[in-house]
Design a protein around this motif. Structure first.
Motif, mmCIF file in Angstrom:
data_model
loop_
_atom_site.group_PDB
_atom_site.id
_atom_site.type_symbol
_atom_site.label_atom_id
_atom_site.label_comp_id
_atom_site.label_asym_id
_atom_site.label_seq_id
_atom_site.Cartn_x
_atom_site.Cartn_y
_atom_site.Cartn_z
ATOM 1 N N THR A 259 0.569 -1.282 0.112
ATOM 2 C CA THR A 259 -0.167 -0.044 0.217
ATOM 3 C C THR A 259 1.138 1.223 -0.098
ATOM 4 N N TYR A 262 2.132 1.484 -3.509
ATOM 5 C CA TYR A 262 0.901 2.410 -4.222
ATOM 6 C C TYR A 262 0.828 4.073 -4.226
ATOM 7 N N HIS A 348 -5.700 0.879 -1.690
ATOM 8 C CA HIS A 348 -5.243 1.320 -3.434
ATOM 9 C C HIS A 348 -6.583 1.698 -4.118
ATOM 10 N N GLY A 352 -8.271 -2.180 -5.837
ATOM 11 C CA GLY A 352 -8.112 -2.628 -4.545
ATOM 12 C C GLY A 352 -9.090 -3.644 -4.779
#
Length: 403
Positions: A259, A262, A348, A352
């Motif tokens: 995470t 990202y 995300h 996600g």
């Protein structure tokens, strides 16, 4: 006791991580999750080439005679990759039960030693036939159970063979095990272990929340079982719960690191998402949770590894886990892994929420682990009992800590 990683543990971590990076990236796990999650080729490499299968097996039976700390490092890495291999079910739970049986009896010592040798060499895998949701603090059996008919089969030998009947649901690792380790309730809260060949049992896979660790219903109908010895099943489950905290730590670490990477790359309003103050605060809180989880997981496996035992080369698993440290680790790590995985899905964004991104596998593993071998509520209740303070109210039968 030390919470730091030794040089040997770091070398073991590097070896396992290298294999997983090459053979088991999250995308590969996702690709086979719904068809055939178990990867026998990967397990052979880890079990034989790296030698993880025999970590907890004493040297006299052909294993490494390692401590629980080394096994915990492997579980951290397997958790980081949600690796579809039976290390926890076979090389931790089943193996520890066999080691305890070998230490406490001479009746089936020959059969136990031979089986431990097969497990250590990676020639076989085993599964402990108890529900994966079984709690160390609940009366045995938890659900269902197996009974021994007491019939001695012809040519049974010193250990004795018995006909076993019964059904146990929610057994992890049974679908890929070569040998089933079946506990039958004995006297004084102990369980008598019996070895049953996989072909003698009916193993039916059932839908599982965790796609990378299927569960099955094991049914025995007069199956021949070799008596191995008696164990304290609560201690075995407690040992497994302590090591499961390390797998939960690995899941949380991967979710946090992925995470973080990202949000550094994803941009909104011409800025990286990670530069927004609200996102920074959420990630900082998650980092603190993971750091605490690492300390709790290390304590759960380090308390049994005293310096004297390490110096003499004796495996710390013989001493058993510290009940307080295990209760603390599971009371904390179960919820942390789920929370970090949930935050990973949300941070995300749209990707996600899709099936194509592997983050949902980590959320499912975290949630399945949270209810395995005792829920956080079970462990908090046991911790209160061990500490001698009023515990949280629980629905149904009260939970009590180990003696």
């Amino acid at each position: 006791m030390t919470l730091l990683y030794s040089e040997v543990e770091e070398e073991l971590r590097a070896a396992v991580r290298a294999v997983l990076a090459d053979r088991c990236p999250p995308a590969a796990v996702l690709a086979r999750a719904e068809s055939e999650p178990y990867d026998p080729s990967l397990w052979k490499t880890l079990a034989v080439d790296v030698g993880v299968a025999g970590l907890l097996v004493p040297e006299e039976y052909g294993g490494a005679g390692a401590t629980a700390s080394e096994a915990a490092v492997v579980l951290e890495e397997l958790g980081r990759g949600v690796a579809p291999v039976p290390f926890f079910t076979s090389s931790v739970l089943a193996t520890y039960a066999l080691v305890r049986a070998a230490a406490g009896t001479s009746v089936g010592a020959g059969a136990v030693g031979e089986l431990l040798g097969r497990l250590a060499e990676g020639r076989a895998t085993a599964a402990l036939v108890v529900p994966f949701a079984a709690s160390p603090y609940r009366p045995w059996p938890v659900r269902g159970g197996v009974s021994a008919a007491g019939e001695r089969l012809p040519g049974s030998g010193a250990g004795g063979e018995t006909r076993l009947s019964g059904s146990v649901a929610g057994v992890a690792g049974a679908d890929v095990a070569d040998v089933l380790i079946v506990p039958v309730p004995g006297a004084d809260g102990t369980a008598v272990l019996h070895m049953v060949e996989r072909e003698a049992a009916a193993v039916e896979a059932v839908p599982s929340l965790d796609l990378t660790r299927p569960v099955a219903t094991v049914t025995l109908d007069g199956a021949p079982g070799v008596r191995l010895g008696e164990v304290d099943l609560a201690e075995v489950l407690r040992f497994g719960a302590g090591l499961l905290a390390s797998e939960q730590l690995g899941v949380a670490e991967w979710c946090l690191e992925t995470t973080l990477a990202y949000v550094k790359e994803r941009r909104q309003f011409a800025r990286p998402v990670g530069s927004f103050q609200a996102v920074k605060h959420r990630l900082a809180d998650l980092w603190l949770d993971v750091v605490r989880a690492r300390a709790a997981a290390r304590a759960a496996v380090s308390d049994g590894a005293e310096d004297d035992g390490k110096a003499s080369g004796e495996a710390s698993v013989a001493a058993g886990p510290d009940p307080v440290a295990v209760a603390v680790a599971q009371a904390w790590n179960g919820g942390v892994a789920v929370h970090v995985a949930e935050e990973a899905v949300q941070l995300h964004g749209g990707i996600g929420m899709t099936w194509e991104h592997p983050v949902h596998l980590f959320l499912k593993r975290a949630k399945a682990d949270e209810i395995a071998l005792g829920t956080p509520g079970d462990h908090r209740g046991a911790l209160a009992s061990l500490a001698g303070v009023p515990g949280p109210g629980l629905v149904g039968e009260p939970v009590s800590g180990p003696e």
